[in-house]
Design an enzyme around this catalytic site. Structure first.
Site, PDB file in Angstrom:
ATOM      1  N   HIS A 308     -13.007 -23.320  11.337  1.00  0.00           N
ATOM      2  CA  HIS A 308     -12.092 -22.346  11.941  1.00  0.00           C
ATOM      3  C   HIS A 308     -11.561 -21.423  10.856  1.00  0.00           C
ATOM      4  O   HIS A 308     -11.337 -21.849   9.717  1.00  0.00           O
ATOM      5  CB  HIS A 308     -10.909 -23.063  12.616  1.00  0.00           C
ATOM      6  CG  HIS A 308     -10.206 -22.203  13.611  1.00  0.00           C
ATOM      7  ND1 HIS A 308      -9.229 -21.310  13.238  1.00  0.00           N
ATOM      8  CD2 HIS A 308     -10.360 -22.075  14.946  1.00  0.00           C
ATOM      9  CE1 HIS A 308      -8.794 -20.692  14.320  1.00  0.00           C
ATOM     10  NE2 HIS A 308      -9.467 -21.123  15.371  1.00  0.00           N
ATOM     11  N   ASP A 366     -13.457 -26.109  20.658  1.00  0.00           N
ATOM     12  CA  ASP A 366     -14.707 -26.108  21.427  1.00  0.00           C
ATOM     13  C   ASP A 366     -15.509 -27.389  21.282  1.00  0.00           C
ATOM     14  O   ASP A 366     -16.544 -27.540  21.941  1.00  0.00           O
ATOM     15  CB  ASP A 366     -15.570 -24.915  20.978  1.00  0.00           C
ATOM     16  CG  ASP A 366     -14.891 -23.604  21.314  1.00  0.00           C
ATOM     17  OD1 ASP A 366     -14.717 -22.773  20.413  1.00  0.00           O
ATOM     18  OD2 ASP A 366     -14.492 -23.442  22.480  1.00  0.00           O
TER      19      ASP A 366
HETATM   20  C1  SDX Z   1     -12.852 -20.173  18.445  1.00  0.00           C
HETATM   21  O1  SDX Z   1      -9.944 -17.301  15.752  1.00  0.00           O
HETATM   22  C2  SDX Z   1      -9.615 -18.115  16.670  1.00  0.00           C
HETATM   23  O2  SDX Z   1      -8.462 -18.454  16.830  1.00  0.00           O
HETATM   24  C3  SDX Z   1     -10.729 -18.555  17.572  1.00  0.00           C
HETATM   25  C4  SDX Z   1     -10.406 -19.634  18.591  1.00  0.00           C
HETATM   26  C5  SDX Z   1      -9.449 -19.132  19.656  1.00  0.00           C
HETATM   27  O3  SDX Z   1      -8.799 -19.978  20.297  1.00  0.00           O
HETATM   28  O4  SDX Z   1      -9.427 -17.902  19.906  1.00  0.00           O
HETATM   29  O5  SDX Z   1      -9.853 -20.747  17.937  1.00  0.00           O
HETATM   30  C6  SDX Z   1     -11.672 -20.071  19.336  1.00  0.00           C
HETATM   31  O6  SDX Z   1     -13.570 -19.221  18.325  1.00  0.00           O
HETATM   32  C7  SDX Z   1     -13.066 -21.440  17.664  1.00  0.00           C
HETATM   33  C8  SDX Z   1     -14.297 -21.352  16.713  1.00  0.00           C
HETATM   34  C9  SDX Z   1     -15.556 -21.587  17.540  1.00  0.00           C
HETATM   35  N1  SDX Z   1     -16.759 -21.338  16.719  1.00  0.00           N
HETATM   36  C10 SDX Z   1     -17.533 -22.332  16.316  1.00  0.00           C
HETATM   37  O7  SDX Z   1     -17.298 -23.526  16.484  1.00  0.00           O
HETATM   38  C11 SDX Z   1     -18.818 -21.867  15.629  1.00  0.00           C
HETATM   39  C12 SDX Z   1     -19.033 -22.677  14.339  1.00  0.00           C
HETATM   40  N2  SDX Z   1     -18.002 -22.333  13.379  1.00  0.00           N
HETATM   41  C13 SDX Z   1     -18.254 -21.274  12.461  1.00  0.00           C
HETATM   42  O8  SDX Z   1     -19.219 -20.358  12.701  1.00  0.00           O
HETATM   43  C14 SDX Z   1     -17.067 -20.864  11.603  1.00  0.00           C
HETATM   44  O9  SDX Z   1     -16.443 -21.995  11.198  1.00  0.00           O
HETATM   45  C15 SDX Z   1     -16.067 -19.909  12.225  1.00  0.00           C
HETATM   46  C16 SDX Z   1     -16.720 -18.691  12.763  1.00  0.00           C
HETATM   47  C17 SDX Z   1     -15.310 -20.587  13.313  1.00  0.00           C
HETATM   48  C18 SDX Z   1     -15.098 -19.488  11.115  1.00  0.00           C
HETATM   49  O10 SDX Z   1     -15.821 -18.777  10.191  1.00  0.00           O
HETATM   50  P1  SDX Z   1     -15.122 -18.126   8.880  1.00  0.00           P
HETATM   51  O11 SDX Z   1     -13.666 -18.378   8.869  1.00  0.00           O
HETATM   52  O12 SDX Z   1     -15.585 -16.728   8.742  1.00  0.00           O
HETATM   53  O13 SDX Z   1     -15.675 -19.017   7.730  1.00  0.00           O
HETATM   54  P2  SDX Z   1     -17.062 -18.790   7.003  1.00  0.00           P
HETATM   55  O14 SDX Z   1     -18.111 -18.456   7.995  1.00  0.00           O
HETATM   56  O15 SDX Z   1     -16.844 -17.853   5.870  1.00  0.00           O
HETATM   57  O16 SDX Z   1     -17.360 -20.270   6.443  1.00  0.00           O
HETATM   58  C19 SDX Z   1     -16.747 -20.720   5.235  1.00  0.00           C
HETATM   59  C20 SDX Z   1     -17.744 -21.711   4.661  1.00  0.00           C
HETATM   60  C21 SDX Z   1     -19.167 -21.114   4.578  1.00  0.00           C
HETATM   61  O17 SDX Z   1     -19.812 -21.774   3.509  1.00  0.00           O
HETATM   62  P3  SDX Z   1     -19.879 -20.961   2.055  1.00  0.00           P
HETATM   63  O18 SDX Z   1     -20.566 -19.641   2.316  1.00  0.00           O
HETATM   64  O19 SDX Z   1     -18.440 -20.803   1.613  1.00  0.00           O
HETATM   65  O20 SDX Z   1     -20.680 -21.885   1.164  1.00  0.00           O
HETATM   66  O21 SDX Z   1     -17.867 -22.853   5.531  1.00  0.00           O
HETATM   67  C22 SDX Z   1     -19.194 -22.917   6.060  1.00  0.00           C
HETATM   68  C23 SDX Z   1     -19.829 -21.571   5.853  1.00  0.00           C
HETATM   69  O22 SDX Z   1     -21.245 -21.689   5.727  1.00  0.00           O
HETATM   70  N3  SDX Z   1     -19.059 -23.229   7.494  1.00  0.00           N
HETATM   71  C24 SDX Z   1     -19.829 -24.071   8.165  1.00  0.00           C
HETATM   72  C25 SDX Z   1     -19.322 -24.084   9.464  1.00  0.00           C
HETATM   73  N4  SDX Z   1     -18.293 -23.247   9.562  1.00  0.00           N
HETATM   74  C26 SDX Z   1     -18.128 -22.722   8.325  1.00  0.00           C
HETATM   75  N5  SDX Z   1     -20.904 -24.826   7.782  1.00  0.00           N
HETATM   76  C27 SDX Z   1     -21.460 -25.592   8.752  1.00  0.00           C
HETATM   77  N6  SDX Z   1     -21.032 -25.667  10.040  1.00  0.00           N
HETATM   78  C28 SDX Z   1     -19.960 -24.924  10.430  1.00  0.00           C
HETATM   79  N7  SDX Z   1     -19.549 -25.000  11.683  1.00  0.00           N
END
Ligand code: SDX
Length: 431
Positions: A308, A366
């Site tokens: 998140h 989720d």
């Molecule tokens: C919702 O914003 C909100 O409030 C949203 C929400 C709401 O109520 O409105 O809470 C609802 O959208 C919840 C999130 C649902 N999405 C997912 O579950 C999809 C999987 N999660 C990710 O794609 C990710 O965690 C996000 C999109 C939720 C957040 O992404 P960020 O904050 O932009 O973080 P990032 O992509 O920069 O990740 C940081 C690091 C990265 O690694 P590095 O490049 O630093 O080495 O963490 C890793 C990412 O690769 N990472 C994950 C991961 N999520 C982040 N690695 C594996 N699996 C994951 N799920």
């Protein structure tokens, strides 16, 4: 906005700029950069808005480190346990918990706006039956901007109020109709003698050929899922609604923009993607393979329902959802749900893995919601429409707050430009 309590000093090319710093009642202070470009001729750069406050709000506060979510100061776990969705809607829209009389009046106003214009039925017929219900919701909600002209003058507080009630009231009807259309069953009209969640379940699962009794266990679980998704500060879809609304656009069209944004798998579409991922994993012995893929930089796969932007601790909604999943499946007599077992084993394995622990990746809202929704009889394609239905009150509350702000300006970000510099047109014969 409160008076500036201190200043931040920025030095560029040897010149100092003092920028006002404001403190909120909770959360990080903000540096006011509104005059920065005029004074220093530079922009700030924050493509994903990771360090940017887009507005001054009083509605929802998230403490990502503590895993805390407050709606008008009330923690989400208390609201999920003690309140119900329409009461939370009142709280988000008007700022305080309602008195009994206020709640009765609000519920009556919502109940009496649950039908949609009869002519809107024809909009559904233009879609293929296999259209994703989110594609239908984007279209039908957007079309509301052509049917309710008496509640689109956003400069009129009364019309803003009517538009708010209409949105909260009609979203379950539209979502249920999108579902019915996708399975080829007749639409079921809302009933005024049912509560909000029961009405939605009946509109989804009743058929003309038989009586339909709402299961109180499912109705309570449905209402709790609505509450857990109601609002969440300035997330992507809420920011979409705010930006679209900042031009003064029709409120229903702006909500349609929010639905479109929510659909993405990185946002509200994650609940569908998460259940499909859990089903693909299938059995706990395949979990290591998927954990490895999620950690592999060369593999775009991510654990859906994990991580998140704001929470760097447990998403408090996921905690409540996990408890609810256990209760609902148990009460429904669904023993040993394989998907729930995989989810619990996956959560355990991920949280024990340094990759997820170091990056502070925890289950989000989720991760467990799809397990409950599937047990309730919804197809995965209905998971995000249910999220959209629930979040409508959050979008509308944030919209009302923004539109009623006399300081409202149209949102118009700038850019870091790396394109071609000035050059003259070349006639085709010279290319
Ligand atoms: C919702 O914003 C909100 O409030 C949203 C929400 C709401 O109520 O409105 O809470 C609802 O959208 C919840 C999130 C649902 N999405 C997912 O579950 C999809 C999987 N999660 C990710 O794609 C990710 O965690 C996000 C999109 C939720 C957040 O992404 P960020 O904050 O932009 O973080 P990032 O992509 O920069 O990740 C940081 C690091 C990265 O690694 P590095 O490049 O630093 O080495 O963490 C890793 C990412 O690769 N990472 C994950 C991961 N999520 C982040 N690695 C594996 N699996 C994951 N799920």
């Amino acid at each position: 906005m409160a008076e500036s309590t201190k200043t931040a000093k920025l030095t560029i090319d040897g010149k100092d700029y003092d920028l006002p710093v404001y403190a909120g009642t909770s959360g990080p202070d903000v540096i006011d950069i509104r005059k920065l470009y005029g004074q220093a001729g530079v922009f700030t750069y924050d493509p994903g808005f990771t360090s940017t406050a887009s507005c001054d709000s009083t509605i929802t506060y998230i403490d990502g480190d503590r895993g805390q979510l407050l709606h008008r100061g009330y923690p989400i776990d208390q609201l999920a346990e003690k309140s119900h969705y329409l009461e939370v809607c009142y709280l988000l829209l008007y700022g305080e918990l309602p008195s009994p009389a206020q709640l009765e009046d609000f519920e009556s106003r919502v109940t009496n706006h649950t039908m949609i214009h009869e002519q809107m039925m024809y909009l559904f017929r233009g879609y293929r039956r296999d259209a994703h219900p989110m594609a239908i919701m984007v279209g039908v909600v957007g079309a509301m901007s052509a049917f309710y002209h008496d509640s689109t003058d956003i400069s009129d507080p009364w019309q803003r109020e009517v538009a708010s009630i209409r949105m909260v009231a009609k979203m379950p009807t539209i979502a249920a109709m999108a579902y019915k259309y996708s399975i080829g069953q007749p639409f079921v009209y809302p009933r005024n003698d049912l509560d909000y969640a029961s009405n939605f379940l009946r509109m989804c699962f009743a058929v003309p050929a038989a009586d339909y009794e709402v299961n109180p266990i499912l109705s309570r679980a449905m209402d709790r899922i609505f509450t857990l998704h109601a609002d969440h500060e300035q997330n992507a879809s809420t920011s979409t609604v705010r930006l679209a609304s900042s031009s003064g656009a029709n409120p229903f069209a702006c909500i349609a923009a929010g639905i479109a944004c929510l659909w993405g798998p990185a946002h509200g579409g994650a609940n569908q993607a998460c259940l499909e991922m859990l089903q693909e994993i299938g059995t706990p012995d395949r979990i290591p393979e998927f954990i490895a893929r999620a950690k592999d930089k060369d593999d775009p796969f991510r654990l859906m329902g994990f991580g998140h932007r704001v929470y760097k601790n447990f998403d408090p909604r996921a905690k409540v959802m996990k408890q609810s999943a256990d209760e609902v499946l148990d009460l429904l007599g669904i023993e040993d749900n394989p998907t729930l077992q995989v989810a619990k084993e996956l959560e355990k394995a991920a949280l024990a893995d340094p990759y997820f622990a170091d990056k502070k990746l925890f289950p989000n809202v989720d991760f467990y919601s799809g397990i409950i929704l599937e047990a309730m009889g919804f197809p995965t394609s209905m998971f995000t429409p249910i999220f959209a239905l629930s979040r409508t009150v959050g979008w509308i509350s944030q919209w009302k707050e923004m539109i009623s702000d006399p300081q409202l300006k149209i949102g118009r970000p700038r850019q870091l430009y790396h394109g071609e510099t000035l050059r003259d047109y070349v006639d085709i014969e010279n290319r």
